[in-house]
Scaffold this motif. Structure first.
Motif, mmCIF file in Angstrom:
data_model
loop_
_atom_site.group_PDB
_atom_site.id
_atom_site.type_symbol
_atom_site.label_atom_id
_atom_site.label_comp_id
_atom_site.label_asym_id
_atom_site.label_seq_id
_atom_site.Cartn_x
_atom_site.Cartn_y
_atom_site.Cartn_z
ATOM 1 N N ILE A 186 0.887 -1.182 0.084
ATOM 2 C CA ILE A 186 -0.080 0.223 0.010
ATOM 3 C C ILE A 186 0.967 1.241 0.020
ATOM 4 N N LYS A 220 -6.252 -1.575 -7.536
ATOM 5 C CA LYS A 220 -5.298 -1.252 -6.599
ATOM 6 C C LYS A 220 -6.059 -0.854 -5.260
ATOM 7 N N GLY A 232 -5.760 -3.073 -1.751
ATOM 8 C CA GLY A 232 -5.278 -2.247 -0.441
ATOM 9 C C GLY A 232 -6.160 -2.367 0.647
#
Length: 137
Positions: free
Chosen positions: A84, A102, A106
Motif C-alpha cells: 500500500i 489497486k 489495499g
C-alpha cells in the motif's frame, strides 16, 4: 507494548518503501541497461542504490526485532502494508495511476490484517510457541 508494535511496523513500512523507491530511482538513473563496467559505474555512482541498501538492511533488522515479540499471523500480514505504501508513494513520485483494483487490493490487505489482529486472544499475546518434546512422532 502496543506502541512498540506501531513504531516497529511504521519503521518496517518506511524501510521497505525506501528500498523500493530507491531501486526505482536507481534504475531510472542507470539506463540504458547494459551488463558492462560503465553500467555498474552508473548504478553505484548514484546515491539511490545506497538508499536501497539502507532500506533493505533497516527492514531486515526491524523485521527480526518484530518477529522476536509480535504474534506471527498479524505480523506477517502487516508486512504487506508495504504494498500500500509503495503504491501511494509511486502515485505521488512517479505519477503512477491509482486504479480501482489497486484500491480494492489495499482495502483487502487492511481488512485481512484487522481480522488477524482481532483474532489474537489476550492470553495468546506474549506467549511463544514451544515444541512439545515429550510427544513421540
Amino acid at each position: 507494548m502496543k506502541r512498540f508494535y506501531i513504531l516497529g511496523f511504521l519503521s518496517l513500512i518506511f524501510f521497505d518503501t525506501l528500498a523500493q523507491v530507491s531501486f526505482k530511482y536507481a534504475s531510472i538513473h542507470a539506463e540504458p541497461l547494459a551488463m558492462d563496467v560503465a553500467w555498474l559505474v552508473r548504478v553505484f555512482g548514484h546515491p539511490w542504490i545506497y538508499g536501497a541498501f539502507v532500506g533493505y538492511i533497516g527492514a531486515f533488522f526491524t523485521w527480526m526485532t518484530l518477529m522476536k515479540h509480535a504474534p506471527i499471523g498479524p505480523a506477517f500480514a502487516a508486512s504487506y502494508l508495504e504494498l500500500i505504501s509503495v503504491t501511494l508513494v509511486s502515485v505521488w513520485l512517479f505519477n503512477d495511476t491509482l486504479t480501482i483494483p489497486k484500491v480494492i487490493g489495499g482495502l483487502l490487505i487492511v481488512a485481512g490484517i484487522l481480522c488477524l489482529a482481532r483474532q489474537e486472544s489476550p492470553e495468546k499475546k506474549g506467549a511463544t510457541w514451544q515444541p512439545n518434546l515429550d510427544e513421540s512422532a
